[in-house]
Motif scaffolding. Structure first.
Motif, short mmCIF file in Angstrom:
data_model
loop_
_atom_site.label_atom_id
_atom_site.label_comp_id
_atom_site.label_asym_id
_atom_site.label_seq_id
_atom_site.Cartn_x
_atom_site.Cartn_y
_atom_site.Cartn_z
N PRO A 1 0.81 -1.23 0.00
CA PRO A 1 0.00 0.00 0.00
C PRO A 1 0.85 1.28 0.00
CG PRO A 1 -0.12 -1.13 2.10
CD PRO A 1 0.56 -2.07 1.17
N ASP A 2 1.98 1.24 0.67
CA ASP A 2 2.80 2.45 0.69
C ASP A 2 3.29 2.80 -0.71
OD1 ASP A 2 3.48 3.81 3.29
OD2 ASP A 2 3.60 1.70 3.87
N LEU B 1 0.36 4.29 -2.77
CA LEU B 1 0.13 5.71 -2.46
C LEU B 1 1.20 6.58 -3.11
CD1 LEU B 1 -0.80 5.93 1.31
CD2 LEU B 1 -1.97 7.03 -0.60
N THR B 2 2.46 6.18 -2.90
CA THR B 2 3.56 6.99 -3.41
C THR B 2 3.52 7.06 -4.92
OG1 THR B 2 4.81 6.15 -1.54
CG2 THR B 2 6.03 7.35 -3.20
N LEU C 1 0.72 9.32 -6.17
CA LEU C 1 0.95 10.74 -5.91
C LEU C 1 2.10 11.29 -6.74
CD1 LEU C 1 0.27 10.68 -2.14
CD2 LEU C 1 -0.83 12.17 -3.80
N VAL C 2 3.18 10.53 -6.84
CA VAL C 2 4.30 11.00 -7.64
C VAL C 2 3.87 11.16 -9.09
CG1 VAL C 2 6.54 10.31 -8.57
CG2 VAL C 2 6.11 10.12 -6.14
N VAL D 1 1.66 14.38 -9.29
CA VAL D 1 2.38 15.64 -9.18
C VAL D 1 3.29 15.85 -10.37
CG1 VAL D 1 4.03 16.92 -7.80
CG2 VAL D 1 2.20 15.69 -6.68
N ASN E 1 7.78 2.61 6.58
CA ASN E 1 8.05 3.88 7.24
C ASN E 1 9.16 3.75 8.27
OD1 ASN E 1 7.22 5.94 9.63
ND2 ASN E 1 6.77 6.77 7.59
#
Lengths: 138, 772
Positions: free
Chosen positions: B646-647, B650-651, B654-655, B658, B732
């Motif tokens: 999942p991390d 998300l990354t 988003l990357v 953007v 994380n």
């Protein structure tokens, strides 16, 4: 970009996105999220808002977000130095529990470090994007 | 004790940060407080460190896993330098307040205090890596202070020259430190002498030694790196006095002192130091004899003196080096630091009083009549610089001569001759400084310089205080040296002059005689040159260096987009191909994959990725191209979902988002794509590159799929995540805890990139303003 729908959506999305980012930031240590992702969410929302609601000629004003890059770097490095002051290696994190059992509030310097990452990501992303969003293309 | 050492290092930096937010008046007052505090903390430590030879070690762990520490240490040599930096610093700050007045901005005070902190940290570092960091910081501070007056071309070129030379030396020092650390297995200076045998046994030891000595020699302006120091004289007088005579240039000497217990047994160590030191002594002396600018004269004589300090370490056998100190070294450093900084300050005063520091003008004027106090003070400084009796400089010179006479090494006669010759030149320029400046034939004119009422008294009081130990030490050397500076050593008690009538005395007298004769010759025959040719030569060297570096940048960064891509991609492909060709990977056995992924849904994202990739190539419009590329990126995110990461999902999303926004913002400025104008050969070449790279990537992906990782870290980090780092999200935990230093490095890169963007924006805005 002058669209009524986009303006309204951007206006509504901004606070929700920032809240969501804070949520991602806080849960990061135990569940998907973290400073980097939270920073990207915030930047995306801010840029969307700027593109939709701020007139191009006003975007030329230099964004002050660069300051958050420095603050972020200092916060991240500072959390590392706290450990040094306590006689432990650089960037050793410490953890505290307030209360006990299931409802205990867990605090740690990892969160501060993540806040530093968050600030740097927000600052540098918005700075970079704003550089190109400052005016209408020819 | 621990907190005291840390406080000594931290106080100046805190002061520097505070100075930035204060008014310049209050920043100056704060700057006075900082060295006073450091002195108050360090003076009580002196008897223990110097008299009883105690060493205080403050171990500070930094990255234990990489063997890096930030340990501090206070010993005799370190404590001596702390007192020197803080003591001279206190005087310099008070002088600067009086001398610079309104020109002393908060920024000036901040840089000066940061320099002070960096210098204190260098001399208190036990870790070589920590020493290097602060070493570089002094280079930066020196650059900023020399270039304080950014509008003056002389200040700019002087600052750049000093930065190039000392910066290059710093890199050499870093390389040497790394080699030494690899040999010794530690970066801590205090544990190195014990491992000296191991270091001596390594074939790489001389590489480490030479690299580190280059660092020390550039900092201390040793031949052939000595030319940056005279250029640094564009800085205001107190800066020259503090950085470029009393403290920063001594950092190289300090480093040599720290290295001497480690490398003393190396056969290269002493001959290099002696040869370089004596050559520097002669070259600097000769340049000082020829100088016409008083400040340049002092700068060249500083170079000469630093040569003596270096040579001292080359004379004594390793057994006579105690804690990095040889007999007479502290005396020589103290003597030089005090009289030379005082002279720089006095020349600063002289420039205000007489309106010039040009000897060709001053030698015609009789300034002693008008300024007897300043004259006497410069006289004392000149006496000690020339090594005349009754002052500390005399002792210092005699110790040097005695060491040379006692030493047994080939070429000792030549070394003694060089010392006498250099000493005679010191007499010449000392006489130039005093006699020619103050005893000209005519009365000085009234119209030049400031009237006395406008010059602060501190400009004379501070140098007078700095010169006081010289007079005391000249009259009672036994007390000053034997009890205070180097306790436990033996010195003649009173009036050092008549303590012997032997070879040394003869040499001393002949030095003075030759010097006086040389001065008379200089008066008779010296003519002002039309141009200072040495400096022109060095400027040419500096501009050649800069030119070479920009030619290199042009070659490496051709500016053409396709060239960048070709270089980067080919390099990447070659590197990965090399790894593949090694072929030492064990094959993955059977069904060892533990992903247990449900790949039933995989065709959908695979189709999205493939379609995005193919369409991005086929469509002609730029915006459509990047949108299709983004589609491929989102398809990849679906794969991460399938692999339950999942991390990463998300990354990735988003990357992708953007960067899509960024690309859209950028591409809307570009003109529409026209017809393809590449030549046929070029198109074939591009096609070949593209195919080769695509194939290479495919092979790489396939290979990494069938080979297991060399040392899989995943299981271990999963297991450690909760107990060690109290985090359930291992991604994380790795980012902020296990590999926190990497993340810190990455966000630093982000910050630097943001500065780059801002700088480019400013440049473009300027260009546009010029257009309009």
């Amino acid at each position: 970009m002058n669209s009524f729908l986009l303006r309204q959506v951007a206006r509504g999305v901004l606070p929700v996105a920032v809240l969501f980012a804070v949520y991602l930031l806080l849960r990061g240590h135990d569940a998907p999220g973290g400073g980097f992702v939270a920073g990207l969410v915030t930047s995306a929302a801010v840029i969307l808002h700027a593109l939709a609601n701020v007139a191009p000629h006003k975007r030329r004003r230099r964004p002050r977000v660069l300051r958050s890059v420095w603050i972020g770097l200092l916060v991240a490095a500072g959390t590392g130095l706290v450990a040094v002051a306590a006689g432990k290696p650089f960037l050793t994190h410490s953890h505290f529990d307030i209360g006990s059992g299931h409802g205990a509030l867990h605090l740690s310097t990892t969160l501060l470090f993540d806040v530093g990452v968050f600030l740097v990501v927000v600052g540098s992303t918005i700075t970079a994007l704003a550089a190109f969003a400052e005016e209408e293309p020819r | 004790m621990h907190t005291i050492l840390i406080a000594i290092v931290a106080i100046p930096f805190v002061g520097a940060a505070a100075a930035l937010v204060l008014s310049s008046r209050w920043a100056g007052r704060l700057a006075l407080l900082v060295p006073a505090l450091v002195l108050a903390l360090s003076v009580p430590r002196w008897p223990a460190a110097a008299g009883r030879g105690e060493t205080v070690l403050v171990p500070i762990a930094w990255f234990p896993s990489a063997g890096m520490t930030a340990s501090l240490r206070l010993d005799h040599l370190g404590a001596f330098f702390v007192l020197l930096v803080a003591g001279v610093g206190l005087g310099i700050v008070q002088y600067s307040r009086a001398y610079l007045g309104r020109n002393a901005t908060p920024r000036f005070w901040a840089v000066l205090l940061a320099f002070m902190g960096a210098m204190l940290a260098i001399v208190l570092s036990d870790s070589l890596l920590l020493l290097f960091v602060f070493w570089e910081l002094t280079t930066l501070a020196s650059f900023l202070l020399i270039g304080m007056d950014g509008a003056a071309p002389e200040a700019r070129s002087g600052a750049i020259r000093a930065f190039l030379v000392t910066g290059a030396g710093g890199l050499s020092l870093l390389a040497g430190i790394l080699v030494l650390g690899q040999i010794a297995g530690t970066y801590d200076l205090s544990s190195m002498p014990a491992r000296a045998e191991r270091i001596m046994a390594s074939p790489a030891r001389d590489v480490a030694l030479l690299l580190m000595l280059v660092g020390a020699f550039t900092k201390s302006a040793q031949f052939p790196f000595h030319f940056w120091l005279p250029g640094a004289m564009a800085a205001p007088a107190p800066v020259s006095a503090f950085l470029h005579s009393a403290t920063m240039v001594k950092a190289g000497i300090f480093l040599v002192g720290r290295l001497s217990p480690i490398f003393g047994a190396s056969p290269a160590f002493q001959p290099i130091l002696l040869t370089v030191g004596l050559t520097t002594f002669l070259v600097g002396g000769w340049n000082a004899v020829r100088a016409w600018d008083l400040k340049k004269l002092l700068a060249h004589s500083t170079v000469a003196n630093l040569g003596v300090l270096t040579a001292l370490y080359g004379i004594y056998p390793p057994a006579d080096v105690h804690g990095g100190i040889v007999r007479g070294e502290l005396l020589a450093i103290t003597s030089h630091a005090l009289y030379k900084s005082a002279l720089f300050l006095l020349v600063g005063w002289m420039e205000k009083a007489s309106g010039t520091r040009d000897l060709s003008i001053l030698k015609e004027e009789r300034w002693f009549r008008r300024e007897p106090i300043g004259g006497v003070l410069i006289g004392i400084g000149a006496l000690t610089m020339g090594g005349f009796p009754f002052v500390l400089g005399f002792m210092s010179k005699e110790v040097f001569l005695q060491a040379l006479l006692d030493a047994r090494f080939p070429g000792a006669v030549a070394a003694v001759a060089a010392a006498v010759l250099g000493g005679a030149m010191a007499v010449v320029y000392a006489l130039k400084l005093f006699v020619s400046t103050f005893w000209g034939p005519e009365l000085p004119p009234d119209w030049r310089g400031y009237p006395r009422s406008e010059i602060s008294r501190w400009l004379l009081v501070v140098p007078a205080i700095l010169l006081l130990p010289h007079v005391i030490g000249g009259i009672a050397p036994g007390w000053l040296l034997g009890s205070v500076l180097e306790p436990g050593t033996d010195w003649p008690a009173w009036f050092a002059v008549w303590h012997h009538l032997d070879r040394i005395f003869l040499l001393s007298v002949s030095t003075l005689g030759i010097g006086i004769a040389g001065y008379l010759l200089w008066r008779r025959y010296a003519r002002v040159p039309a141009q200072a040719e040495t400096e022109l030569a060095f400027d040419r060297l500096a501009s050649t260096l800069l030119g070479a570096s920009s030619a290199f940048s042009r070659a490496a960064q051709a500016g053409g987009h396709s060239r960048y891509l070709a270089v980067m991609l080919l390099f990447g492909a070659a590197a990965s191909a090399a790894a593949l060709c090694e072929g030492s990977f064990p094959r993955l056995r059977g069904a060892q994959t533990s992903w247990s992924v449900d790949l039933l849904a995989a065709p959908l994202p695979a189709a999205i990725i493939a379609a995005g990739a193919v369409l991005a190539v086929l469509v002609q419009d730029r915006v459509s191209k990047i949108i299709f590329m983004a589609a491929a990126g989102y398809g990849l995110a679906v794969f991460y979902v399938l692999f339950r990461a999942p991390d990463l999902v998300l990354t990735q999303i988003l990357v992708e988002t953007v960067s899509l926004i960024l690309l859209l913002l950028v591409f809307q400025r570009l003109p529409r794509l026209g017809p393809d104008e590449r030549s046929r050969g070029r198109r074939v070449a591009h096609g070949f590159f593209a195919a080769a790279l695509g194939l290479g990537m495919a092979v790489l992906a396939w290979a990494s799929g069938i080979h297991p990782a060399g040392h899989p870290a995943g299981a271990e980090q999963l297991a450690l995540s909760l107990p060690e780092a109290k985090g359930r999200n291992v991604v994380n935990v790795i980012l902020v805890d296990f590999r926190g230093a990497d993340t810190l490095g990455e966000i630093t890169v982000l910050a630097v990139a943001a500065i780059g963007v801002v700088a480019l924006r400013a440049k473009r805005a300027r260009a546009r303003a010029e257009e309009a």
